[in-house]
Structures are given as structure tokens and as C-alpha cells.
Motif scaffolding. Structure first.
Motif, PDB file in Angstrom:
ATOM      1  N   ALA A 113       0.856  -1.177   0.000  1.00 42.23           N
ATOM      2  CA  ALA A 113       0.000   0.000   0.000  1.00 42.23           C
ATOM      3  C   ALA A 113       0.893   1.229   0.000  1.00 42.23           C
ATOM      4  O   ALA A 113       1.835   1.316   0.783  1.00 42.23           O
ATOM      5  N   LYS A 114       0.565   2.165  -0.886  1.00 41.20           N
ATOM      6  CA  LYS A 114       1.382   3.377  -1.015  1.00 41.20           C
ATOM      7  C   LYS A 114       0.582   4.591  -0.576  1.00 41.20           C
ATOM      8  O   LYS A 114      -0.563   4.774  -0.973  1.00 41.20           O
ATOM      9  N   GLY A 115       1.206   5.412   0.268  1.00 42.91           N
ATOM     10  CA  GLY A 115       0.619   6.676   0.641  1.00 42.91           C
ATOM     11  C   GLY A 115       0.890   7.717  -0.424  1.00 42.91           C
ATOM     12  O   GLY A 115       1.298   7.411  -1.549  1.00 42.91           O
ATOM     13  N   GLU A 116       0.694   8.969  -0.071  1.00 38.16           N
ATOM     14  CA  GLU A 116       0.885  10.036  -1.050  1.00 38.16           C
ATOM     15  C   GLU A 116       2.341  10.171  -1.478  1.00 38.16           C
ATOM     16  O   GLU A 116       2.630  10.478  -2.631  1.00 38.16           O
ATOM     17  N   THR A 117       3.260   9.913  -0.557  1.00 40.84           N
ATOM     18  CA  THR A 117       4.668  10.136  -0.877  1.00 40.84           C
ATOM     19  C   THR A 117       5.547   8.911  -0.684  1.00 40.84           C
ATOM     20  O   THR A 117       6.680   8.887  -1.153  1.00 40.84           O
ATOM     21  N   ARG A 118       5.060   7.891   0.007  1.00 41.51           N
ATOM     22  CA  ARG A 118       5.940   6.775   0.318  1.00 41.51           C
ATOM     23  C   ARG A 118       5.134   5.507   0.560  1.00 41.51           C
ATOM     24  O   ARG A 118       3.919   5.542   0.735  1.00 41.51           O
ATOM     25  N   LEU A 119       5.842   4.400   0.560  1.00 42.87           N
ATOM     26  CA  LEU A 119       5.262   3.115   0.903  1.00 42.87           C
ATOM     27  C   LEU A 119       4.756   3.161   2.342  1.00 42.87           C
ATOM     28  O   LEU A 119       5.455   3.646   3.234  1.00 42.87           O
ATOM     29  N   SER A 120       3.544   2.653   2.577  1.00 42.74           N
ATOM     30  CA  SER A 120       2.984   2.727   3.923  1.00 42.74           C
ATOM     31  C   SER A 120       2.868   1.360   4.597  1.00 42.74           C
ATOM     32  O   SER A 120       2.980   1.269   5.823  1.00 42.74           O
ATOM     33  N   GLN A 121       2.638   0.296   3.840  1.00 43.73           N
ATOM     34  CA  GLN A 121       2.486  -1.028   4.438  1.00 43.73           C
ATOM     35  C   GLN A 121       2.664  -2.091   3.372  1.00 43.73           C
ATOM     36  O   GLN A 121       2.335  -1.877   2.204  1.00 43.73           O
ATOM     37  N   VAL A 122       3.182  -3.253   3.778  1.00 47.55           N
ATOM     38  CA  VAL A 122       3.128  -4.439   2.928  1.00 47.55           C
ATOM     39  C   VAL A 122       2.340  -5.507   3.676  1.00 47.55           C
ATOM     40  O   VAL A 122       2.381  -5.583   4.910  1.00 47.55           O
ATOM     41  N   THR A 123       1.599  -6.311   2.925  1.00 53.52           N
ATOM     42  CA  THR A 123       0.702  -7.293   3.524  1.00 53.52           C
ATOM     43  C   THR A 123       0.878  -8.635   2.832  1.00 53.52           C
ATOM     44  O   THR A 123       0.733  -8.738   1.614  1.00 53.52           O
ATOM     45  N   MET A 124       1.188  -9.662   3.616  1.00 50.10           N
ATOM     46  CA  MET A 124       1.349 -11.011   3.065  1.00 50.10           C
ATOM     47  C   MET A 124       0.100 -11.825   3.336  1.00 50.10           C
ATOM     48  O   MET A 124      -0.515 -11.732   4.407  1.00 50.10           O
ATOM     49  N   THR A 125      -0.292 -12.613   2.342  1.00 53.83           N
ATOM     50  CA  THR A 125      -1.375 -13.574   2.517  1.00 53.83           C
ATOM     51  C   THR A 125      -0.748 -14.925   2.819  1.00 53.83           C
ATOM     52  O   THR A 125      -0.080 -15.519   1.971  1.00 53.83           O
ATOM     53  N   GLN A 126      -0.943 -15.397   4.037  1.00 51.84           N
ATOM     54  CA  GLN A 126      -0.322 -16.643   4.453  1.00 51.84           C
ATOM     55  C   GLN A 126      -1.152 -17.842   3.986  1.00 51.84           C
ATOM     56  O   GLN A 126      -2.306 -17.690   3.584  1.00 51.84           O
TER      57      GLN A 126
END
Length: 302
Positions: A113-126
């Protein structure tokens, strides 16, 4: 002399020196298994991830995980740290919305997930969660964990849970009790090896200002006395909560889990549980911080 680029990534935090540190080697295709193990031992972090070219058309990388002592099948925080590194340092976030890792337990897709200026979160599906019973005396388990048997929360079952690796789920009444746990690591290691358990995961429903559950994780069987913030174990915990009926299976749930505070490496995980046709879908997300990058010098190949 060969030079290999290595990174130290703190996962499940946006600050250096917090969360769970992972080694990440993004160009490991020319390394032998022995070299990967030696590098993991040299980095001496809880786990290190080695990214290799994938031999599957449905995966972008083959990933192998090593503790300082041995290879393990899956590691959540090293997966998140590796994906964060690819997105933030290697421009993958500009090329695509996700990356797919092929691991010893199966395919693990990771979205960012990307915010306005930078990467905000990564999410793995286990991979799909499982639970299993384990015959263990509560008093003996409490003693191994350095707890009173009265600290264990008998409203909830002690179970094995997995989203790729088996973890022993131990319900505890309070955060204070969890923080005071002083496990007998040698005994716990032998117990977990005997039963094929990767880690022992203490959890409580006692809420805090920024979390829904609080946890600690001990993994002496794989050479890690305490793992600061565990993506795999907390994903397994989410599966346990649904499969054991502690959360309603037909509803979507979002949880925020705190871990690492007891050892001064606070981290936070965002977990989503979604009903699926083949069982609950467990997604574990968070941020990361690339704290160190450098060159590891290896002897030239003979």
C-alpha cells in the motif's frame, strides 16, 4: 573476491532498532546452501531471507529462510522485510502492485500500500491456517514458561496452530504475566523439538491503547531464545482464533497485535481475517525500516 549486497531490515515498525530484525540477501542466486547458512550465522539476526530466481511461472522469487543455526520453512517478518526492501529500494512498487514468493510451505503473495509520498504497508497472505490438539499438562507447561498455572487463561484452549509452521498457542490472563515469563529455554527447546513445534506463542486479550492482543514468542528449538515480533506465529494465532470459534467464522475481522515491548523492540502487526470458500484467509501486514545496507565479501569461487 565476491561481493554480496546484504540488508538489515527492522520489520513491523517504522523506526530503526524496533520490531524484528531480519537479514535480507536479495541476490542470492549464486550462493550455495552452506554459504547461506554461514551468512545467516554471521549476520546473527533471528532469521535471514535469501531471494533466488524462481523456477515457477507463478512466483517472482524463490525464498529460503535461515536462523543462525538452521534452515526453516517460513518466516513472516523476514518475508515482510524482503517485500518492503524490494518495493522501497528496488523500485518494485513502481512496476507492480504485488510480489509472489515461492517458499517451502507454498506460494506467499505480498501486496503493498502506497501513501501520497511513500510506501505505507506491505501485507502477506499466508497459507491456510490449521489447528491441532497437543496433550500437555498445564502445570508443567506453566513451569517451563516461568509462569504460575494461575497465569494461564483457562477460558481458551492450548492448541497447536499453523499457517506453514506449527506454533504452540498459550492463552495468558494478562500482559503483566506475559512480560514476567521467564522460560526454561533448554527444556522448552527439547519439548518443542519432540513435538515438531517451531515456537511457543503467549497471547492475551488484555487490550492496550493501540492494540487488541498482546503476545510474546519463544523459539529456542530453532536457535532463537525470543523472537521479537513474529509474523508467522501471529498469523497462526489469527487462524486459531477463528478455527477455535473465539472469533465468528462468517465475519471479517481486523486485529492489531503488539509484540516486542518486553524486550524493548516494540512492533505492531495489522491482521485481517476474511471468510473464504476453503477456510479463513489470513493476511498479516505492517511497515518496515531498512536500517543497514552493505557489502559482504566472500572468497572467490574455486
Amino acid at each position: 573476491m565476491r561481493q554480496i549486497t546484504v540488508y538489515h531490515v527492522d520489520a513491523f515498525t517504522d523506526q530503526p532498532f524496533g520490531g524484528n530484525p531480519a537479514g535480507v540477501v536479495p541476490d542470492a542466486g549464486d550462493l550455495t546452501e552452506q554459504e547461506m547458512q554461514r551468512i545467516a550465522n554471521e549476520l546473527h539476526l533471528p532469521e535471514s531471507a535469501f531471494l533466488l530466481p524462481s523456477d515457477r511461472p507463478d512466483a517472482d522469487f524463490r525464498v529460503r529462510y535461515f536462523t543462525p543455526q538452521q534452515e526453516i520453512d517460513f518466516c513472516g517478518h523476514a518475508t515482510l522485510g524482503s517485500a518492503w526492501l524490494l518495493a522501497s529500494e528496488r523500485n518494485w512498487a513502481k512496476r507492480t502492485e504485488r510480489v509472489v514468493f515461492s517458499t517451502n510451505v507454498g506460494l506467499v503473495p505480498i501486496d503493498w500500500a502506497k501513501g501520497e509520498t511513500r510506501l505505507s504497508q506491505v501485507t502477506m497472505t499466508q497459507i491456510g491456517p490449521k489447528v491441532a490438539e497437543l496433550a500437555v499438562a498445564r502445570q508443567e507447561l506453566a513451569r517451563m514458561l516461568g509462569l504460575s498455572v494461575d497465569d494461564l487463561d483457562d477460558r481458551y484452549p492450548i492448541r497447536l496452530a499453523s499457517t506453514g509452521v506449527w506454533h504452540l498457542m498459550v492463552p495468558v490472563k494478562s500482559r503483566q504475566a506475559i512480560d514476567h515469563a521467564r522460560p526454561q529455554l533448554q527444556e522448552l527447546s527439547l519439548h518443542n523439538k519432540q513435538h515438531g513445534i517451531g515456537t511457543t506463542h503467549l497471547f492475551t486479550f488484555e487490550r492496550g491503547t493501540d492494540y487488541d492482543l498482546y503476545t510474546r514468542d519463544f523459539a529456542p528449538a530453532v536457535g532463537i531464545p525470543e523472537d521479537p515480533v513474529t509474523g508467522a506465529a501471529n498469523g497462526a494465532l489469527a487462524g486459531y482464533l477463528v478455527l477455535e470459534g473465539l472469533l465468528e467464522q462468517t465475519k471479517r475481522h481486523q486485529l492489531r497485535i503488539a509484540q516486542g515491548d518486553a524486550i524493548h523492540r516494540p512492533g505492531r502487526l495489522n491482521i485481517t481475517i476474511t471468510p473464504g470458500e476453503e477456510g479463513p484467509i489470513i493476511q498479516v501486514g505492517g511497515s518496515a525500516h531498512v536500517t543497514i545496507s552493505g557489502q559482504l565479501r566472500l572468497p572467490a569461487e574455486k
